[in-house]
Motif scaffolding. Structure first.
Motif, short mmCIF file in Angstrom:
data_model
loop_
_atom_site.label_atom_id
_atom_site.label_comp_id
_atom_site.label_asym_id
_atom_site.label_seq_id
_atom_site.Cartn_x
_atom_site.Cartn_y
_atom_site.Cartn_z
N ALA A 33 63.84 9.27 60.88
CA ALA A 33 62.16 9.78 60.24
C ALA A 33 61.99 9.75 61.65
O ALA A 33 61.75 8.91 62.04
CB ALA A 33 61.02 9.34 58.69
N ILE A 51 59.65 14.91 59.92
CA ILE A 51 61.54 15.48 59.13
C ILE A 51 61.96 13.65 58.60
O ILE A 51 62.03 13.16 59.82
CB ILE A 51 61.42 16.67 59.89
CG1 ILE A 51 62.74 16.83 59.36
CG2 ILE A 51 62.17 15.86 61.22
CD1 ILE A 51 63.14 18.12 59.78
N PHE A 52 62.50 13.80 57.71
CA PHE A 52 63.17 12.76 57.47
C PHE A 52 64.56 13.25 57.38
O PHE A 52 65.13 14.09 58.05
CB PHE A 52 62.65 12.65 55.72
CG PHE A 52 61.66 11.83 55.06
CD1 PHE A 52 60.81 12.90 54.94
CD2 PHE A 52 61.17 10.75 55.73
CE1 PHE A 52 59.17 12.85 55.34
CE2 PHE A 52 59.56 10.33 55.44
CZ PHE A 52 58.74 11.33 55.42
N GLY A 54 67.05 13.71 55.57
CA GLY A 54 67.64 14.47 55.02
C GLY A 54 67.00 15.91 55.06
O GLY A 54 67.68 17.05 54.45
N GLY A 55 65.99 16.23 55.97
CA GLY A 55 65.85 17.05 56.29
C GLY A 55 64.21 17.92 56.15
O GLY A 55 63.43 18.43 55.88
N SER A 56 63.97 16.84 54.61
CA SER A 56 62.83 17.24 53.95
C SER A 56 61.13 16.61 55.05
O SER A 56 61.55 16.88 56.13
CB SER A 56 62.13 16.24 52.98
OG SER A 56 61.85 15.16 53.00
N THR A 57 60.25 17.63 54.74
CA THR A 57 59.68 17.80 56.40
C THR A 57 57.75 17.30 55.44
O THR A 57 57.94 18.16 53.74
CB THR A 57 58.96 18.69 57.01
OG1 THR A 57 59.05 19.81 55.73
CG2 THR A 57 60.75 18.87 57.79
N ASN A 58 56.47 17.10 55.69
CA ASN A 58 55.19 17.21 55.82
C ASN A 58 55.01 17.52 56.71
O ASN A 58 55.38 17.42 57.91
CB ASN A 58 55.01 15.65 54.63
CG ASN A 58 55.32 14.87 55.60
OD1 ASN A 58 55.06 14.67 56.45
ND2 ASN A 58 56.07 13.55 54.21
N TYR A 59 53.71 18.23 56.22
CA TYR A 59 52.95 18.89 57.73
C TYR A 59 51.30 18.20 57.71
O TYR A 59 50.14 17.76 56.22
CB TYR A 59 52.66 20.40 58.08
CG TYR A 59 54.26 20.73 58.56
CD1 TYR A 59 54.68 20.79 57.44
CD2 TYR A 59 54.13 20.43 59.79
CE1 TYR A 59 56.51 21.61 57.76
CE2 TYR A 59 55.30 21.48 59.90
CZ TYR A 59 56.70 21.78 58.55
OH TYR A 59 57.86 22.48 59.57
N LYS A 64 49.93 23.40 58.38
CA LYS A 64 50.84 23.74 57.72
C LYS A 64 50.43 25.36 57.43
O LYS A 64 49.40 26.03 58.00
CB LYS A 64 50.20 23.49 55.88
CG LYS A 64 50.10 22.39 55.65
CD LYS A 64 50.41 22.48 54.26
CE LYS A 64 50.49 20.04 53.95
NZ LYS A 64 49.94 20.30 52.44
N THR A 68 56.35 24.57 62.84
CA THR A 68 57.70 23.90 62.21
C THR A 68 58.19 22.61 62.80
O THR A 68 58.35 22.85 64.53
CB THR A 68 58.18 25.26 62.06
OG1 THR A 68 57.82 26.26 60.78
CG2 THR A 68 59.39 24.81 61.44
N SER A 70 61.69 20.21 62.88
CA SER A 70 62.98 20.72 63.08
C SER A 70 63.52 19.33 63.76
O SER A 70 63.35 18.75 64.44
CB SER A 70 63.23 21.93 63.02
OG SER A 70 63.84 22.52 64.57
#
Length: 117
Positions: A33, A51-52, A54-59, A64, A68, A70
């Motif tokens: 992560a 970003i984790f 697996g591709g999941s994200t939080n802000y 927000k 972004t 990535s």
């Protein structure tokens, strides 16, 4: 030893954009992560985005819809695309990870982002 090297900071006018990059040494990047933090003068360091593997994200709520996060696992690089920048986004931005192979937390040296009004 894991090393994180940020780049891409600079001076930009309000409403402009910047893209930060963080290159990470080490073979476990793809399962790590990654986070971007920032610290403004006189304030505590705060999480901007994460970003984790697996591709999941939080802000953070404050970014927000404007920022972004990535990652490119082939390049061991995590990015932070920052659009519609505001003067309150001015800070030193740091890349961060808790490395899965040793459990230690690592930080980059930081890159300055300055947004003029």
């Amino acid at each position: 030893q894991v090393q994180l090297v940020e780049s891409g900071g600079g001076l930009v006018q309000a409403g402009g954009s910047l893209r930060l990059s963080c290159v990470v040494s080490g073979r476990a990047f793809s399962i790590s992560a990654m986070g971007w933090y920032r610290q403004a003068p006189g304030k505590q360091r705060e999480l901007v985005a994460r970003i984790f593997s697996g591709g999941s994200t939080n802000y953070a709520d404050s970014v927000k819809g404007r920022f972004t996060i990535s990652r490119d696992n082939a390049k061991n690089t995590v990015y932070l695309q920052m659009n519609s920048l505001k003067p309150e986004d001015t800070a030193v931005y740091y890349c961060n990870t808790r490395w899965p192979l040793d459990g230690n937390e690592y930080w980059g040296q930081g890159t300055q982002v300055t947004v003029s009004s």
